[in-house]
Motif scaffolding. Structure first.
Motif, PDB file in Angstrom:
ATOM      1  N   PHE A 109       0.827  -1.211   0.000  1.00  0.00           N
ATOM      2  CA  PHE A 109       0.000   0.000   0.000  1.00  0.00           C
ATOM      3  C   PHE A 109       0.863   1.264   0.000  1.00  0.00           C
ATOM      4  O   PHE A 109       0.605   2.182  -0.762  1.00  0.00           O
ATOM      5  CB  PHE A 109      -0.951   0.010   1.206  1.00  0.00           C
ATOM      6  N   HIS A 126      -2.445   4.308  -3.348  1.00  0.00           N
ATOM      7  CA  HIS A 126      -3.724   3.610  -3.299  1.00  0.00           C
ATOM      8  C   HIS A 126      -4.768   4.453  -2.578  1.00  0.00           C
ATOM      9  O   HIS A 126      -4.790   4.513  -1.350  1.00  0.00           O
ATOM     10  CB  HIS A 126      -3.563   2.250  -2.619  1.00  0.00           C
ATOM     11  N   PHE A 127      -5.593   5.131  -3.363  1.00  0.00           N
ATOM     12  CA  PHE A 127      -6.676   5.940  -2.792  1.00  0.00           C
ATOM     13  C   PHE A 127      -7.987   5.278  -3.174  1.00  0.00           C
ATOM     14  O   PHE A 127      -8.640   5.662  -4.153  1.00  0.00           O
ATOM     15  CB  PHE A 127      -6.580   7.376  -3.296  1.00  0.00           C
ATOM     16  N   CYS A 128      -8.355   4.274  -2.407  1.00  0.00           N
ATOM     17  CA  CYS A 128      -9.516   3.451  -2.752  1.00  0.00           C
ATOM     18  C   CYS A 128     -10.791   4.250  -3.016  1.00  0.00           C
ATOM     19  O   CYS A 128     -11.551   3.877  -3.915  1.00  0.00           O
ATOM     20  CB  CYS A 128      -9.765   2.411  -1.671  1.00  0.00           C
ATOM     21  N   PRO A 129     -11.080   5.336  -2.257  1.00  0.00           N
ATOM     22  CA  PRO A 129     -12.349   6.030  -2.513  1.00  0.00           C
ATOM     23  C   PRO A 129     -12.468   6.534  -3.949  1.00  0.00           C
ATOM     24  O   PRO A 129     -13.569   6.718  -4.441  1.00  0.00           O
ATOM     25  CB  PRO A 129     -12.321   7.210  -1.530  1.00  0.00           C
ATOM     26  N   GLY A 130     -11.341   6.741  -4.628  1.00  0.00           N
ATOM     27  CA  GLY A 130     -11.401   7.242  -5.999  1.00  0.00           C
ATOM     28  C   GLY A 130     -11.000   6.202  -7.025  1.00  0.00           C
ATOM     29  O   GLY A 130     -10.681   6.559  -8.144  1.00  0.00           O
ATOM     30  N   SER A 184     -12.263  -0.530  -6.611  1.00  0.00           N
ATOM     31  CA  SER A 184     -12.670  -0.742  -5.220  1.00  0.00           C
ATOM     32  C   SER A 184     -13.835  -1.726  -5.131  1.00  0.00           C
ATOM     33  O   SER A 184     -14.823  -1.594  -5.838  1.00  0.00           O
ATOM     34  CB  SER A 184     -13.074   0.609  -4.601  1.00  0.00           C
ATOM     35  N   GLY A 185     -13.698  -2.723  -4.282  1.00  0.00           N
ATOM     36  CA  GLY A 185     -14.730  -3.752  -4.143  1.00  0.00           C
ATOM     37  C   GLY A 185     -14.451  -4.975  -4.994  1.00  0.00           C
ATOM     38  O   GLY A 185     -14.906  -6.074  -4.683  1.00  0.00           O
ATOM     39  N   GLN A 242      -7.092  -4.948  -1.928  1.00  0.00           N
ATOM     40  CA  GLN A 242      -7.997  -4.391  -0.922  1.00  0.00           C
ATOM     41  C   GLN A 242      -8.716  -5.513  -0.156  1.00  0.00           C
ATOM     42  O   GLN A 242      -8.843  -5.464   1.071  1.00  0.00           O
ATOM     43  CB  GLN A 242      -9.013  -3.506  -1.641  1.00  0.00           C
ATOM     44  N   ILE A 280     -20.642   0.328  -6.231  1.00  0.00           N
ATOM     45  CA  ILE A 280     -19.953   0.016  -4.975  1.00  0.00           C
ATOM     46  C   ILE A 280     -20.997  -0.593  -4.034  1.00  0.00           C
ATOM     47  O   ILE A 280     -22.117  -0.104  -3.954  1.00  0.00           O
ATOM     48  CB  ILE A 280     -19.393   1.317  -4.352  1.00  0.00           C
ATOM     49  N   ASP A 283     -17.766  -7.568  -1.727  1.00  0.00           N
ATOM     50  CA  ASP A 283     -18.620  -6.833  -0.798  1.00  0.00           C
ATOM     51  C   ASP A 283     -19.444  -7.762   0.095  1.00  0.00           C
ATOM     52  O   ASP A 283     -19.536  -7.557   1.299  1.00  0.00           O
ATOM     53  CB  ASP A 283     -19.551  -5.887  -1.562  1.00  0.00           C
ATOM     54  N   LEU A 286      -7.961  11.649  -0.610  1.00  0.00           N
ATOM     55  CA  LEU A 286      -7.972  12.310  -1.909  1.00  0.00           C
ATOM     56  C   LEU A 286      -7.138  13.595  -1.932  1.00  0.00           C
ATOM     57  O   LEU A 286      -6.475  13.861  -2.932  1.00  0.00           O
ATOM     58  CB  LEU A 286      -9.402  12.547  -2.382  1.00  0.00           C
ATOM     59  N   LYS A 338     -13.940  -0.968   5.563  1.00  0.00           N
ATOM     60  CA  LYS A 338     -13.989  -0.526   4.157  1.00  0.00           C
ATOM     61  C   LYS A 338     -13.008   0.616   3.991  1.00  0.00           C
ATOM     62  O   LYS A 338     -12.859   1.446   4.883  1.00  0.00           O
ATOM     63  CB  LYS A 338     -15.391  -0.005   3.798  1.00  0.00           C
ATOM     64  N   ASP A 367     -13.347   2.482   1.169  1.00  0.00           N
ATOM     65  CA  ASP A 367     -14.005   3.441   0.267  1.00  0.00           C
ATOM     66  C   ASP A 367     -15.283   3.999   0.880  1.00  0.00           C
ATOM     67  O   ASP A 367     -15.554   3.794   2.049  1.00  0.00           O
ATOM     68  CB  ASP A 367     -14.282   2.818  -1.102  1.00  0.00           C
TER      69      ASP A 367
END
Ligand code: SF4
Ligand code: SF4
Ligand code: FES
Lengths: 253, 184
Positions: free
Chosen positions: A95, A100-104, A108-109, A114, A220, A226, B98, B182, B184
């Motif tokens: 990592f 690694h910016f999973c929200p963007g 992801s998933g 991850q 997501i 998930d 971010l 999680k 995300d």
């Protein structure tokens, strides 16, 4: 236990695992429904043994389950706190050495890196982040390459070479300078032989090689890892195949 | 919640450094459980109370956001110095999030690009002394101060936050696992 069953079985954490000669420890484990964490292994491709996530202890010595052959009577330690602690450290290093910016991230998933981190309860990357400067290549009409998320598993290298017969990807450089390069006159993906129906376009376990225009088609929350953690998806891991888009479908675009 | 008999309410301080307040929103999203929580904790410095500086001896600090400027560093150090337990609360606190996507850019170039005049001939970078200076990079909280617990998620869901807090308040080591863990 009869002699025949002994000759064709070994144990993982005390559980008897049957195998057919030639199978690796990981292949036999997955076929028997036993999970061993792994990242650079894919059932459609030859083992590579580079990520070391699958490290187990075989008769007291460390070994990669994805490269070591199953042998009659061997005793394998797999799901132990010590091994899982080491695996978590390997993940943390993966990592922090990338971005690694999973929200963007579109992966992801569906991302195996991850999913492993979730499963091993990696709540923080722990180490100092390297925040490396790495390029993004968007020149290909159907596929983009974001090396910020590359873990250098070489699955794309192997898929392109051994399934697609194209050698589009290669690992170049040494140590911290290692990186994936593209085989084309300009070094850009758009000028390479890669096409969207290639296995190499779909094999990346993380969000480094992504198919364009499908980003969030599956929302997501409804993605591969998930519902169930990766450790409970042994069947998927053992039998999944690289999704290859039929040529006809590609032409229609 | 099986909270032990506790005559003294725990003092909780919260802040959003270089965050979007999403984690605080998610915190409020625990809804009616806030009442249960209010019986056990008291808020010190926090956007919820609008208290500007935290008193000494806070029990718990929830830090949202990464560290992107000099003011963030001061606030974070104040919380760390006055809290027994400090939590990196949410994705940005854990790995910069971010905002840290600017980390591969040079801050100077970044500012001149954003604040240059339309014809590109000059820049008007704000230099009011009230404005905190930007750091060279956006740092995760644990690269600036010691962190006791990490609570990832963008934002962590209300259920994740609740699980974490109830573990902590009932004296257990907080454990966040599937499906609450999680990124995300
Ligand atoms: S590749 Fe995987 S771990 Fe990396 S940012 Fe994307 S989802 Fe997260
Ligand atoms: S691009 Fe993907 S498949 Fe290729 S080496 Fe990097 S992580 Fe592995
Ligand atoms: S899966 Fe065995 S080393 Fe990567």
């Amino acid at each position: 236990m009869s002699d025949t069953s002994n000759a064709n079985s070994f144990s993982i954490d005390g559980q008897r695992i049957p195998f057919t000669p030639g199978q690796t420890i990981l292949q036999a484990a997955l076929a028997a429904g036993v999970y061993i964490p792994h990242l650079c292994h894919h059932p459609d491709l030859k083992p590579h043994g580079s990520c070391k996530l699958c490290t187990v202890i075989v008769n007291g010595r460390n070994g990669s389950a994805c490269t070591q052959k199953a042998m009659p009577g061997i005793e394998v330690e797999n799901n132990t706190p010590t091994l899982n602690d080491r695996r978590r450290v390997l993940l943390q290093m993966l990592f922090v050495e990338g971005n690694h910016f999973c929200p963007g991230c579109e992966k992801s998933g569906n991302c195996q890196l991850q999913a492993l981190a979730y499963d091993l309860e990696m709540v923080s990357p722990h180490f100092r982040h390297a925040y490396p400067v790495r390029p993004i290549d968007t020149t290909h009409p159907d596929v983009w390459l974001d090396l910020n998320r590359c873990i250098m598993c070489e699955l794309c290298v192997r898929a392109s070479r051994d399934i697609d017969g194209k050698n589009v990807f290669m690992l170049a450089g040494r140590g911290a300078e290692s990186h994936i390069v593209v085989n084309s006159p300009s070094g850009r993906l758009g000028d390479s032989a890669l096409s969207i129906d290639d296995a190499a376009a779909h094999v990346c376990p993380v969000g480094a090689i992504l198919v364009k225009r499908v980003g969030y088609a599956v929302p997501i929350g409804e993605r591969q890892f998930d519902e169930q953690p990766i450790s409970r998806q042994v069947d998927y891991l053992a039998r999944r195949h690289i999704a290859i888009v039929p040529a006809a479908e590609t032409e229609e675009r | 919640m099986n909270a032990p008999m506790n005559p003294r309410k725990l003092r909780v301080t919260t802040t959003s450094l270089s965050g979007c307040f999403g984690c605080h929103m998610s915190f409020l999203d625990i809804d009616e459980r806030l009442l249960e929580l209010a019986a056990l904790v008291e808020f010190d410095r926090s956007p919820i109370t609008d208290i500007k500086h935290c008193s000494q001896h806070c029990d718990l600090a929830l830090v949202e956001g990464g560290v992107c400027n000099a003011e963030n560093v001061h606030v974070l150090r104040e919380l760390r110095a006055n809290s027994k337990i400090l939590v990196a609360f949410g994705a940005c606190a854990v790995n910069g999030g971010l905002p840290a996507q600017r980390n591969h850019l040079d801050v100077g170039k970044c500012l001149s690009q954003v604040y240059r005049t339309p014809d590109g001939s000059a820049t008007a970078i704000p230099d009011d002394p009230e404005l905190p200076l930007l750091l060279d990079k956006v740092y995760p909280v644990n690269e600036v101060v010691r962190v006791d617990y990490f609570l990832p998620g963008c934002p962590p869901s209300a259920d994740t936050i609740w699980k974490f807090l109830t573990d902590l308040l009932t004296g257990r080591t907080p454990r966040i696992e599937h499906p609450l863990l999680k990124f995300d």
